[in-house]
Design a protein around this motif. Structure first.
Motif, PDB file in Angstrom:
ATOM      1  N   SER A 153     -31.792 -18.295  37.153  1.00 33.92           N
ATOM      2  CA  SER A 153     -33.256 -17.964  37.202  1.00 33.92           C
ATOM      3  C   SER A 153     -33.302 -16.276  37.231  1.00 33.92           C
ATOM      4  O   SER A 153     -34.271 -16.060  36.694  1.00 33.92           O
ATOM      5  CB  SER A 153     -33.955 -18.803  38.174  1.00 33.92           C
ATOM      6  OG  SER A 153     -33.618 -18.424  39.357  1.00 33.92           O
ATOM      7  N   ARG A 154     -32.524 -15.853  37.917  1.00 30.77           N
ATOM      8  CA  ARG A 154     -32.816 -14.318  38.191  1.00 30.77           C
ATOM      9  C   ARG A 154     -33.848 -14.382  39.390  1.00 30.77           C
ATOM     10  O   ARG A 154     -34.408 -13.120  39.383  1.00 30.77           O
ATOM     11  CB  ARG A 154     -33.215 -13.378  37.207  1.00 30.77           C
ATOM     12  CG  ARG A 154     -31.970 -13.080  36.469  1.00 30.77           C
ATOM     13  CD  ARG A 154     -31.030 -14.192  35.813  1.00 30.77           C
ATOM     14  NE  ARG A 154     -30.126 -13.475  34.684  1.00 30.77           N
ATOM     15  CZ  ARG A 154     -29.634 -14.238  33.722  1.00 30.77           C
ATOM     16  NH1 ARG A 154     -29.442 -15.657  33.872  1.00 30.77           N
ATOM     17  NH2 ARG A 154     -28.824 -13.750  33.049  1.00 30.77           N
ATOM     18  N   VAL A 155     -34.371 -15.354  40.079  1.00 30.10           N
ATOM     19  CA  VAL A 155     -35.237 -15.111  40.971  1.00 30.10           C
ATOM     20  C   VAL A 155     -34.473 -14.265  42.165  1.00 30.10           C
ATOM     21  O   VAL A 155     -33.429 -14.820  42.545  1.00 30.10           O
ATOM     22  CB  VAL A 155     -35.790 -16.369  41.520  1.00 30.10           C
ATOM     23  CG1 VAL A 155     -36.506 -16.222  42.810  1.00 30.10           C
ATOM     24  CG2 VAL A 155     -36.816 -17.220  40.462  1.00 30.10           C
ATOM     25  N   ALA A 156     -35.124 -13.468  42.761  1.00 21.38           N
ATOM     26  CA  ALA A 156     -34.642 -12.428  43.861  1.00 21.38           C
ATOM     27  C   ALA A 156     -35.303 -12.585  45.077  1.00 21.38           C
ATOM     28  O   ALA A 156     -36.541 -12.859  45.123  1.00 21.38           O
ATOM     29  CB  ALA A 156     -34.688 -11.005  43.260  1.00 21.38           C
TER      30      ALA A 156
ATOM     31  N   HIS B 185     -38.605 -10.803  31.890  1.00 19.95           N
ATOM     32  CA  HIS B 185     -37.078 -10.621  32.147  1.00 19.95           C
ATOM     33  C   HIS B 185     -36.501 -10.714  30.744  1.00 19.95           C
ATOM     34  O   HIS B 185     -36.465 -12.049  30.168  1.00 19.95           O
ATOM     35  CB  HIS B 185     -36.482 -11.589  33.112  1.00 19.95           C
ATOM     36  CG  HIS B 185     -35.289 -11.298  33.785  1.00 19.95           C
ATOM     37  ND1 HIS B 185     -33.825 -10.971  32.909  1.00 19.95           N
ATOM     38  CD2 HIS B 185     -34.743 -10.722  35.042  1.00 19.95           C
ATOM     39  CE1 HIS B 185     -32.973 -10.488  33.558  1.00 19.95           C
ATOM     40  NE2 HIS B 185     -33.542 -10.236  34.851  1.00 19.95           N
ATOM     41  N   SER B 186     -35.689  -9.721  30.224  1.00 19.29           N
ATOM     42  CA  SER B 186     -35.049  -9.821  28.942  1.00 19.29           C
ATOM     43  C   SER B 186     -33.936 -10.885  28.656  1.00 19.29           C
ATOM     44  O   SER B 186     -33.709 -11.743  27.506  1.00 19.29           O
ATOM     45  CB  SER B 186     -34.692  -8.593  28.339  1.00 19.29           C
ATOM     46  OG  SER B 186     -33.549  -8.026  29.126  1.00 19.29           O
ATOM     47  N   ALA B 187     -33.256 -11.143  29.739  1.00 24.78           N
ATOM     48  CA  ALA B 187     -32.072 -11.978  29.821  1.00 24.78           C
ATOM     49  C   ALA B 187     -32.481 -13.551  29.811  1.00 24.78           C
ATOM     50  O   ALA B 187     -31.739 -14.243  29.428  1.00 24.78           O
ATOM     51  CB  ALA B 187     -31.313 -11.705  30.978  1.00 24.78           C
ATOM     52  N   ILE B 188     -33.822 -13.842  29.946  1.00 20.16           N
ATOM     53  CA  ILE B 188     -34.247 -15.270  30.127  1.00 20.16           C
ATOM     54  C   ILE B 188     -35.407 -15.292  29.134  1.00 20.16           C
ATOM     55  O   ILE B 188     -36.395 -16.121  29.519  1.00 20.16           O
ATOM     56  CB  ILE B 188     -34.735 -15.737  31.467  1.00 20.16           C
ATOM     57  CG1 ILE B 188     -35.611 -14.647  32.067  1.00 20.16           C
ATOM     58  CG2 ILE B 188     -33.402 -15.735  32.348  1.00 20.16           C
ATOM     59  CD1 ILE B 188     -36.288 -15.321  33.463  1.00 20.16           C
ATOM     60  N   GLY B 189     -35.332 -14.543  28.138  1.00 20.12           N
ATOM     61  CA  GLY B 189     -36.339 -14.927  26.822  1.00 20.12           C
ATOM     62  C   GLY B 189     -37.768 -14.216  27.196  1.00 20.12           C
ATOM     63  O   GLY B 189     -38.787 -14.971  26.553  1.00 20.12           O
ATOM     64  N   GLY B 190     -37.723 -13.136  27.992  1.00 21.68           N
ATOM     65  CA  GLY B 190     -39.039 -12.443  28.071  1.00 21.68           C
ATOM     66  C   GLY B 190     -40.020 -13.385  28.969  1.00 21.68           C
ATOM     67  O   GLY B 190     -41.122 -12.789  29.225  1.00 21.68           O
ATOM     68  N   GLN B 191     -39.588 -14.236  29.894  1.00 18.44           N
ATOM     69  CA  GLN B 191     -40.475 -15.001  31.061  1.00 18.44           C
ATOM     70  C   GLN B 191     -39.865 -14.627  32.198  1.00 18.44           C
ATOM     71  O   GLN B 191     -38.781 -13.891  32.489  1.00 18.44           O
ATOM     72  CB  GLN B 191     -40.094 -16.579  30.674  1.00 18.44           C
ATOM     73  CG  GLN B 191     -40.314 -16.890  29.398  1.00 18.44           C
ATOM     74  CD  GLN B 191     -41.711 -16.845  28.906  1.00 18.44           C
ATOM     75  OE1 GLN B 191     -42.782 -17.094  29.806  1.00 18.44           O
ATOM     76  NE2 GLN B 191     -42.220 -16.284  27.859  1.00 18.44           N
ATOM     77  N   PRO B 192     -41.054 -14.587  33.334  1.00 19.75           N
ATOM     78  CA  PRO B 192     -40.697 -14.295  34.564  1.00 19.75           C
ATOM     79  C   PRO B 192     -39.486 -14.986  35.038  1.00 19.75           C
ATOM     80  O   PRO B 192     -39.312 -16.355  34.934  1.00 19.75           O
ATOM     81  CB  PRO B 192     -42.084 -14.467  35.290  1.00 19.75           C
ATOM     82  CG  PRO B 192     -43.005 -14.475  34.237  1.00 19.75           C
ATOM     83  CD  PRO B 192     -42.134 -14.785  32.910  1.00 19.75           C
ATOM     84  N   PRO B 193     -38.809 -14.773  36.026  1.00 15.40           N
ATOM     85  CA  PRO B 193     -37.718 -15.639  36.666  1.00 15.40           C
ATOM     86  C   PRO B 193     -38.091 -16.848  37.165  1.00 15.40           C
ATOM     87  O   PRO B 193     -37.706 -17.687  37.269  1.00 15.40           O
ATOM     88  CB  PRO B 193     -37.238 -14.522  37.855  1.00 15.40           C
ATOM     89  CG  PRO B 193     -37.312 -13.276  37.459  1.00 15.40           C
ATOM     90  CD  PRO B 193     -38.768 -13.416  36.601  1.00 15.40           C
ATOM     91  N   VAL B 194     -39.500 -16.924  37.856  1.00 20.54           N
ATOM     92  CA  VAL B 194     -39.886 -18.161  38.505  1.00 20.54           C
ATOM     93  C   VAL B 194     -40.060 -19.184  37.307  1.00 20.54           C
ATOM     94  O   VAL B 194     -39.984 -20.474  37.972  1.00 20.54           O
ATOM     95  CB  VAL B 194     -41.207 -17.846  39.332  1.00 20.54           C
ATOM     96  CG1 VAL B 194     -42.305 -17.977  38.333  1.00 20.54           C
ATOM     97  CG2 VAL B 194     -41.545 -18.813  40.336  1.00 20.54           C
ATOM     98  N   THR B 195     -40.324 -19.063  36.141  1.00 20.75           N
ATOM     99  CA  THR B 195     -40.480 -19.947  35.229  1.00 20.75           C
ATOM    100  C   THR B 195     -39.037 -20.994  34.970  1.00 20.75           C
ATOM    101  O   THR B 195     -39.219 -21.980  34.419  1.00 20.75           O
ATOM    102  CB  THR B 195     -41.009 -19.414  33.743  1.00 20.75           C
ATOM    103  OG1 THR B 195     -39.995 -18.502  33.271  1.00 20.75           O
ATOM    104  CG2 THR B 195     -41.984 -18.537  34.050  1.00 20.75           C
TER     105      THR B 195
END
Length: 332
Positions: free
Chosen positions: A197-200, A312-322
């Motif tokens: 998710s890239r949530v940090a 976030h560009s690596a997950i389709g331009g969506q925020p990590p929490v999505t």
């Protein structure tokens, strides 16, 4: 997989075949209904009689033989020149005496048609990976930022004024180095990022000892658990705090499998290394801070922005929490 404009999808083919085989419709009638040729209707009906519902699936259109396919020996030479010399299709074609279009087709098929896909150090194709669900793998690391003297650091106020601010701060705190120079100190930011998710998660600490890293891992695991994420694996570099026996035991107590990157290979932990750059640009040096306390106080708000609002560009331009489970207040 059927293309977007396909008349017959696997489900529609099954309906067509059942009308012919089970309901005894004529080929002409069923062809008219589904807007295909009678010959097509007969083909799917015959396949249904022979193979059943499984015969309605798409099949590969790849030919059994390709007489004009580029020989494997030429492919190996093309790939070798790309890896070792980093040459383009035209240069490789000139050396091997084959068309540049053929070289480009081979490079695209091997996924090395862009130099950005090739590691600069080893010359090998970059191996990008992503774990399938949140918690399957988290990355941990420590990044360091110099503390800010009272009045601001040299990056914003200039070197001369920055030195004066450092002297004034050292005079107030009494912190001096061995040569009596002012010692402002270092902020050790322990960071954790979920691979999928890239949530940090991040904490500012005063050191990077194993005990500190363990406590950060415990709090991070609890923080992720509150968001419905169970941590299964953790990936770290070969820092001393991650090689300690106490770290190994703490991972075992938490039910987390620990893995370390190959020495001198930070690309394996690239997601958190890239997060450190984002952290630096977006928080640490994004604006003027008059003190370390002011910068530290800005971190929680920036972390919320990163997780909940920053595209976030690596997950389709969506925020990590999505990419987490859609629980209450996750997206606010």
């Amino acid at each position: 997989m059927s293309h977007a404009n396909a008349v017959l999808t696997p489900r529609t083919r099954l309906r067509l075949a059942k009308l012919v085989v089970e309901d005894h419709w004529t080929y002409s009638a069923v062809a008219k209904m589904f807007m295909v040729a009678p010959r097509t209707a007969r083909k799917w009906a015959d396949r249904y009689r022979a193979e059943g519902a499984s015969g309605m699936a798409d099949r590969s259109s790849r030919p059994r033989r390709s007489p004009n396919k580029t020989p494997q020996s030429v492919v190996r030479r093309i790939v070798a020149l790309r890896w070792r010399k980093r040459l383009g299709p035209v240069q490789i074609a000139g050396r091997l005496g084959v068309p540049a279009s053929t070289v480009h087709a081979v490079l695209a098929r091997c996924r090395i048609n862009r130099l950005t896909y090739i590691d600069r150090v080893t010359g090998e194709p970059l191996r990008r990976y992503e774990h399938p669900y949140p918690g399957s793998m988290i990355h941990v690391d420590v990044t360091k930022f110099g503390n800010i003297p009272d009045g601001g650091g040299h990056k914003f106020v200039g070197r001369k004024q920055g030195q004066q601010n450092s002297l004034a701060t050292a005079h107030r705190t009494g912190e001096r180095g061995k040569d009596y120079r002012p010692r402002i100190g270092t902020a050790y930011v322990h960071t954790v990022i979920d691979d999928h998710s890239r949530v940090a998660y991040a904490e500012i600490c005063s050191d990077e000892k194993a005990e500190t890293a363990i406590e950060v891992l415990r709090r991070a695991s609890a923080w992720f658990a509150e968001r419905g994420v169970v941590v299964e694996r953790v990936l770290s570099d070969n820092g001393s705090c991650y090689r300690a026996h106490t770290w190994r035991d703490a991972c075992a107590d938490l039910g987390i499998k620990h893995k370390r990157t190959r020495p001198y290979r930070p690309q394996t932990n690239g997601k958190i290394e890239r997060f450190h750059r984002t952290l630096s640009d977006g928080w640490a040096y994004a604006q003027f801070y008059s003190s370390t306390a002011q910068r530290n106080a800005a971190l929680p708000e920036w972390m919320h922005f990163y997780n909940h609002h920053r595209a976030h560009s690596a997950i389709g331009g969506q925020p990590p929490v999505t990419r987490l489970t859609n629980l209450p207040r996750h997206h606010s």
